[in-house]
Design a protein around this motif. Structure first.
Motif, PDB file in Angstrom:
ATOM      1  N   UNK A 123      14.842   7.070-109.211  1.00 59.15           N
ATOM      2  CA  UNK A 123      15.032   5.732-109.771  1.00 59.15           C
ATOM      3  C   UNK A 123      15.937   5.729-110.998  1.00 59.15           C
ATOM      4  N   UNK A 124      16.281   6.914-111.511  1.00 62.66           N
ATOM      5  CA  UNK A 124      16.912   7.001-112.822  1.00 62.66           C
ATOM      6  C   UNK A 124      18.258   6.281-112.879  1.00 62.66           C
ATOM      7  N   UNK A 125      19.104   6.449-111.868  1.00 60.45           N
ATOM      8  CA  UNK A 125      20.419   5.798-111.897  1.00 60.45           C
ATOM      9  C   UNK A 125      20.283   4.283-111.952  1.00 60.45           C
ATOM     10  N   UNK A 126      19.328   3.740-111.193  1.00 61.28           N
ATOM     11  CA  UNK A 126      19.124   2.287-111.206  1.00 61.28           C
ATOM     12  C   UNK A 126      18.543   1.828-112.547  1.00 61.28           C
ATOM     13  N   UNK A 127      17.670   2.639-113.134  1.00 59.69           N
ATOM     14  CA  UNK A 127      17.132   2.298-114.453  1.00 59.69           C
ATOM     15  C   UNK A 127      18.250   2.290-115.493  1.00 59.69           C
ATOM     16  N   UNK A 128      19.156   3.278-115.421  1.00 62.55           N
ATOM     17  CA  UNK A 128      20.303   3.301-116.339  1.00 62.55           C
ATOM     18  C   UNK A 128      21.187   2.078-116.104  1.00 62.55           C
ATOM     19  N   UNK A 129      21.341   1.671-114.839  1.00 63.37           N
ATOM     20  CA  UNK A 129      22.121   0.463-114.546  1.00 63.37           C
ATOM     21  C   UNK A 129      21.463  -0.762-115.177  1.00 63.37           C
ATOM     22  N   UNK A 130      20.136  -0.837-115.083  1.00 69.40           N
ATOM     23  CA  UNK A 130      19.416  -1.935-115.739  1.00 69.40           C
ATOM     24  C   UNK A 130      19.588  -1.893-117.241  1.00 69.40           C
ATOM     25  N   UNK A 131      19.581  -0.687-117.793  1.00 70.68           N
ATOM     26  CA  UNK A 131      19.844  -0.526-119.222  1.00 70.68           C
ATOM     27  C   UNK A 131      21.228  -1.060-119.580  1.00 70.68           C
ATOM     28  N   UNK A 132      22.232  -0.778-118.747  1.00 70.09           N
ATOM     29  CA  UNK A 132      23.593  -1.249-119.015  1.00 70.09           C
ATOM     30  C   UNK A 132      23.687  -2.779-118.977  1.00 70.09           C
ATOM     31  N   UNK A 184      10.264   0.045-123.570  1.00 65.64           N
ATOM     32  CA  UNK A 184      10.564  -0.156-124.978  1.00 65.64           C
ATOM     33  C   UNK A 184      11.629   0.797-125.478  1.00 65.64           C
ATOM     34  N   UNK A 185      11.775   1.953-124.823  1.00 66.08           N
ATOM     35  CA  UNK A 185      12.908   2.818-125.147  1.00 66.08           C
ATOM     36  C   UNK A 185      14.216   2.126-124.762  1.00 66.08           C
ATOM     37  N   UNK A 186      14.218   1.456-123.616  1.00 67.73           N
ATOM     38  CA  UNK A 186      15.402   0.696-123.191  1.00 67.73           C
ATOM     39  C   UNK A 186      15.677  -0.441-124.166  1.00 67.73           C
ATOM     40  N   UNK A 187      14.626  -1.114-124.607  1.00 68.74           N
ATOM     41  CA  UNK A 187      14.802  -2.160-125.615  1.00 68.74           C
ATOM     42  C   UNK A 187      15.402  -1.570-126.886  1.00 68.74           C
ATOM     43  N   UNK A 188      14.941  -0.378-127.264  1.00 76.43           N
ATOM     44  CA  UNK A 188      15.469   0.271-128.457  1.00 76.43           C
ATOM     45  C   UNK A 188      16.941   0.621-128.323  1.00 76.43           C
ATOM     46  N   UNK A 189      17.350   1.137-127.145  1.00 78.72           N
ATOM     47  CA  UNK A 189      18.765   1.472-126.933  1.00 78.72           C
ATOM     48  C   UNK A 189      19.623   0.209-126.987  1.00 78.72           C
ATOM     49  N   UNK A 223      19.749 -10.834-106.793  1.00 74.51           N
ATOM     50  CA  UNK A 223      18.392 -10.318-106.572  1.00 74.51           C
ATOM     51  C   UNK A 223      18.264  -8.834-106.908  1.00 74.51           C
ATOM     52  N   UNK A 224      19.339  -8.070-106.683  1.00 73.82           N
ATOM     53  CA  UNK A 224      19.262  -6.640-106.979  1.00 73.82           C
ATOM     54  C   UNK A 224      19.217  -6.399-108.489  1.00 73.82           C
ATOM     55  N   UNK A 225      19.949  -7.199-109.247  1.00 74.58           N
ATOM     56  CA  UNK A 225      19.880  -7.073-110.710  1.00 74.58           C
ATOM     57  C   UNK A 225      18.473  -7.363-111.206  1.00 74.58           C
ATOM     58  N   UNK A 226      17.844  -8.399-110.636  1.00 74.22           N
ATOM     59  CA  UNK A 226      16.464  -8.718-111.031  1.00 74.22           C
ATOM     60  C   UNK A 226      15.511  -7.598-110.646  1.00 74.22           C
ATOM     61  N   UNK A 227      15.734  -7.013-109.450  1.00 76.05           N
ATOM     62  CA  UNK A 227      14.877  -5.911-109.011  1.00 76.05           C
ATOM     63  C   UNK A 227      15.033  -4.698-109.918  1.00 76.05           C
ATOM     64  N   UNK A 228      16.264  -4.418-110.325  1.00 76.60           N
ATOM     65  CA  UNK A 228      16.509  -3.274-111.213  1.00 76.60           C
ATOM     66  C   UNK A 228      15.903  -3.510-112.586  1.00 76.60           C
ATOM     67  N   UNK A 229      15.989  -4.743-113.087  1.00 76.72           N
ATOM     68  CA  UNK A 229      15.377  -5.031-114.384  1.00 76.72           C
ATOM     69  C   UNK A 229      13.862  -4.879-114.308  1.00 76.72           C
TER      70      UNK A 229
END
Length: 630
Positions: free
Chosen positions: A369-378, A233-238, A216-222
């Protein structure tokens, strides 16, 4: 654009250098370890079946922790003070590499694979810190340069680590296991010692309650990564960058042997060209962006990648006529210069593509929120890497594609994905057009922008109005996004209208022309300031007709009465003698005059307290900033 600064100055400062060194050492050590395992398998002359186990299982073991633990890593990085977390993760690296050393010394493949999984876990925990720390230690105008240095350091460290790790058993022979064991531990210890020099960086959300359930946390972060369209879309680009990079690097060994006719070292040479190109492109981003988060470079990077990949296909569409070439032998072959240039070019434009995207994610995402957004990016990156590996194998084994055909298909796919992203978020293409216009028509020099424009929070920028390009000039020089208030007839200029609308400019008219439009403009200005945005107005109300500053109108006072925010006076110098001012007739403006590539200066003064500020006082401030150079 001249700004009097260089991103390399960051390498002399404690707020950046220790962190840069830690991440570079980590990337270097990971690749020394992975290549040393391959070297060990070759030295021991193990059966092909065992090699296949490693080559198929190792990438999966390394990437698996990103799926399992990225959500947890993002929460931990948000909750803990970041320097402390870097020390913890580098301490973990010492423990993991000690286990790896045991595997080397005992020549135990199972232990080495367990350590490889743990290396992936350690990288997963470090990942959210790697990019979320930068906005805390760098100014907004330093983000692009700092990210460029990080990407350059990562690319070169990966390359050097692969070379060093691959040569351990070649030169050390029977002592290779000892050398590999000592090397990975020493590198881990060095990284931990340097990590203790990283300055303290406060947690983004110290009161965050950690959810230990990964699904559930992965879904929340996404979901968190999709709140803002530009960030999503920047995340999609990366992630697409990782897809493209995975396909290219996975094909290079076979490409170097089959299509270039080389020995194994030619693969390393091809990878070096790509890596050096990526590092160079990453470093060039600051120069080309003028120390702003210039996402206009992203379309340039995307289409540049496609162009060079397309040319790479045509440079060598079939197999090589020669075989067993070393690097010197390949370089002497006809057509080799074109292939080398293409590999470098793909790398350079890859840097143009990915660095501004990272800077955009960092600048547009709330710190908490940035660290969690980066985690979602990973998490998303990992998915794209796996898909890229599967697609690369499938199209060759099942469809019978050659490696050049894979490159051709990737060039076409990259173009389609780029067009999709830029259609969904026209801000990317808008910034590219404005970047291209400004850099083509002007040579910019900045004074006081970094010091006086607030890094965050609402502020009102006031500036003299000289030409139809003023808003684009200021947008190219201010590190943060700016909402421009402009006369509706300028707003409605063909082509420029699309740029202004995409940039969320606010059209305004005089009270006698359109009182309803004027009232809507003041309401929109107040709403933007309430959201903490930068708003820029031209208080003269119209373009100057003689190069002089006209009296400021009272609209600025009405804005400050409704919303008391700091006021930043700015001035444009040299614009009157440039293109698109009213110095020329309309016909004259359509020509390319001597003033093409005019030298234009942009100056900013210290922010003023809104209390007691009126139009005449602001006019005097702007006049003083502009000086005699109209």
């Amino acid at each position: 654009m001249s700004s009097g600064h260089s991103q390399f100055a960051l390498l002399k400062q404690r707020r950046f250098l220790p962190f840069f060194t830690v991440q570079a050492l980590g990337a270097f050590n990971d690749n020394v370890y992975r290549q040393a395992i391959i070297g060990l398998l070759g030295f021991l002359a193990v059966e092909q079946s065992q090699r296949l186990i490693y080559t198929n299982l190792a990438p999966a073991l390394f990437i698996l922790p990103y799926f399992l633990f990225s959500a947890l890593a993002g929460q931990i990085a948000e909750k803990l003070e970041k320097q402390r977390l870097i020390v913890i993760t580098t301490t973990m690296e010492i423990a993991v590499m000690s286990l790896a050393a045991v595997g080397f010394l005992t020549q135990n493949l199972v232990v080495l694979l367990v350590a490889l999984f743990c290396t992936g876990l350690q990288s997963t925990l470090f990942g959210p810190v790697k990019y979320s720390i930068l906005p805390s230690v760098l100014k907004p105008e330093e983000l692009t340069g700092g990210n460029g240095l990080v990407e350059m350091g990562t690319s070169i460290s990966i390359l050097c680590g692969m070379i060093f790790g691959g040569l351990i058993f070649t030169f050390a022979g029977a002592h290779g296991t000892v050398v590999a064991a000592v090397a990975v531990i020493l590198l881990a210890v060095t990284g931990n010692l340097v990590a203790r020099r990283v300055p303290r960086v406060e947690a983004g959300a110290p009161d965050l309650k950690i959810n230990w359930n990964p699904i559930p946390e992965s879904l929340a972060i996404m979901r968190l990564t999709r709140r803002q369209l530009a960030v999503r879309n920047a995340i999609l680009g990366v992630s697409w960058f990782w897809f493209v990079g995975t396909v290219i690097t996975a094909q290079l060994p076979g490409y170097a042997e089959l299509n270039l006719g080389g020995r194994p070292e030619l693969y390393v040479f091809a990878l070096a060209l790509f890596s050096i190109g990526t590092g160079s492109g990453s470093l060039l981003c600051e120069k080309l962006s003028g120390r702003t988060v210039e996402i206009g470079l992203v379309p340039l990077g995307a289409f540049g990648i496609s162009a060079f990949m397309l040319d790479l296909y045509f440079a060598r569409p079939g197999q090589a006529l020669a075989a067993g070439l070393d690097v010197i032998g390949f370089v002497k072959q006809p057509g080799s210069a074109r292939i080398m240039f293409d590999l470098l070019g793909i790398g350079v434009f890859t840097g143009f593509f990915v660095v501004p995207l990272f800077a955009l994610i960092q600048s547009r995402t709330p710190r908490a929120e940035l660290s969690r957004v980066i985690a979602g990016l990973n998490i998303q990156n990992s998915l794209f890497i796996v898909v890229a590996a599967v697609v690369g194998i499938a199209v060759q084994r099942w469809l019978g594609w050659t490696i050049p055909q894979v490159f051709l298909a990737l060039a076409i796919a990259n173009t389609i994905v780029a067009i999709y992203i830029f259609t969904i978020v026209p801000e990317f293409l808008m910034r590219f057009l404005s970047w291209l216009l400004v850099r083509t028509l002007y040579r910019l020099e900045l004074h006081g922008i970094e010091k006086n424009v607030p890094d965050e929070g609402a502020a009102l920028i006031v500036c003299n109005h000289v030409s139809y390009m003023d808003a684009l000039i200021l947008a190219a020089t201010v590190p943060r996004p700016v909402r421009f208030v402009m006369y509706y007839k300028i707003f409605n200029i063909p082509v420029m209208r699309w740029i202004f609308r995409t940039a969320k400019a606010i059209p305004i008219a005089g009270a006698r022309e359109d009182p309803a439009l004027m009232q809507r403009a003041f309401d929109e200005i107040d709403a933007a300031l309430a959201e903490g945005e930068l708003v820029c107005i031209f208080p003269e109300g119209a373009l100057t007709r003689d190069g002089e500053i006209a009296p400021f109108k009272s609209g600025v006072e009405k804005i400050l009465e409704r919303r008391a925010v700091p006021v930043v006076p700015m001035a444009l110098r040299g614009m009157w003698s440039s293109m698109w001012s009213r110095r020329d007739t309309r016909l004259g403006r359509m020509r390319v005059p001597r003033r093409f590539r005019a030298h234009v200066q942009v100056a900013a003064g210290p922010p003023l307290d809104p209390q007691g500020v009126d139009a005449p006082a602001l006019e005097a401030q702007v006049r003083a900033l502009r000086g005699e150079l109209a």
